[in-house]
Design an enzyme around this catalytic site. Sequence first.
Site, PDB file in Angstrom:
ATOM      1  N   ASP A  75     -62.895  16.649  -7.526  1.00 22.81           N
ATOM      2  CA  ASP A  75     -63.748  17.742  -7.991  1.00 22.81           C
ATOM      3  C   ASP A  75     -65.188  17.239  -8.112  1.00 22.81           C
ATOM      4  OD1 ASP A  75     -64.369  20.342  -8.755  1.00 22.81           O
ATOM      5  OD2 ASP A  75     -63.924  20.005 -10.873  1.00 22.81           O
ATOM      6  N   ALA A  82     -68.396  25.546 -15.777  1.00 22.89           N
ATOM      7  CA  ALA A  82     -69.755  25.430 -15.248  1.00 22.89           C
ATOM      8  C   ALA A  82     -70.023  26.424 -14.117  1.00 22.89           C
ATOM      9  CB  ALA A  82     -70.002  24.010 -14.760  1.00 22.89           C
ATOM     10  N   HIS A  88     -66.883  18.994  -4.233  1.00 22.74           N
ATOM     11  CA  HIS A  88     -68.110  19.790  -4.091  1.00 22.74           C
ATOM     12  C   HIS A  88     -69.286  19.015  -3.506  1.00 22.74           C
ATOM     13  CE1 HIS A  88     -66.693  23.301  -6.429  1.00 22.74           C
ATOM     14  NE2 HIS A  88     -66.013  22.409  -7.131  1.00 22.74           N
TER      15      HIS A  88
END
Length: 402
Positions: free
Chosen positions: A278, A142, A63
């Site tokens: 991630d 999240a 991300h």
Amino acid sequence: MGFLKIIHGTLITPFRYIRGGTIVIQDGRIVGVHERDVDVPGAIELDATGKFVAPGFIDIHVHGGGGHDFMDGTEEAFLKIAELHAQYGTTSLVPTTLTAERKDLLHTLDVYEKAKVNNNRGAGFLGIHLEGPYVALSQRGAQDPRYIRNPDPAEYEEILAYSSSIVRWSAAPELAGAIEFGRRLREAGILAAIAHTDAVYADVLDAYENGYTLATHLYSAMSGVTRRNAFRYAGAIESALLLDMDVELITDGIHLPPPLLKLVYKIKGADRTALITDAMRAAGMPEGESILGSRTNGLPVLVEDGVAKLPDRSSFAGSVATTNQLVRNMVQLADVSLLDAVRMASTTPARIMGVDARKGSLVVGKDADLVIFDENITIQTTIINGRIIYATEQLVSALLPV
């Protein structure tokens, strides 16, 4: 273009080490893999001084990093993230979104198109991964609950028609419309993955038969064994382990403890397991307060203990790992051989993303994406398409014309 020759390396091929080996590169491709030094007139020489030379790491779920997130909606964010991760051995990555409004997803796709043209100083882009918004609210982790919804053909058809750069999409298979969605992705040649899901075995099997072939960050935001009316049901975790489904693991040493890393490796092996970071924007940054997602409407998070958490510490909110850490942890925490750990960070993700014909292994004819690292998996040099993108001072000084 001239030749680049890497000498005195311990080459990591798909099946063995070649000690004292030589790699020859020309025009961005590997043109020679040798067990000893070879004469290449006019070549630039890079002396690996016995260090490991491996295929570049491929991160299929990331991300952000270096203070930026792909959801920031700027070309600078894309380029800076690519540069940051290249320093840690990533030569290719798949920019990943978060659950968001449709307009924000479309904007991210627009920015990707611009950024990929100018991305010449960082890890290469393999296409976009949309994570959500079709996920289970109960397993949101999240992911922002404001934007979670069921698959809507009108919406996803618009997104699919909008961009040809989507290469994978993660969703919860038990949602209404998710099976049809998986079939549509398979038809479009897009990798469908189960994620943020409360599915039981029947749901996962149905999904697997209809296009879903990967389990996104196994164990994270995913159901395990549950009881319904006193009867036990296998959850998404057990289903992914049982079926011939690929899995990806966040091996930052925090999301999953060593026994689970060992268990997945024992069941799935190196050929079915991809290591992912991630990573969110705080990768490569000091610990403290940060933001998950875009700066304008992202979620505040706290980075401590080497991981991002929600402010109330009720859930992890993404990792701050880099790919060299993933490989190191599989070796040091899970007792996996370096050969297999490198395979899980290169060869296997290349195969999962369908780019293994040109990336993922030290083979003549493939893209010259390589990393050089020491016994602690500390990156010394990153080479992408035959160009040295990152190098320590020591190895820069070792570049000599023959």
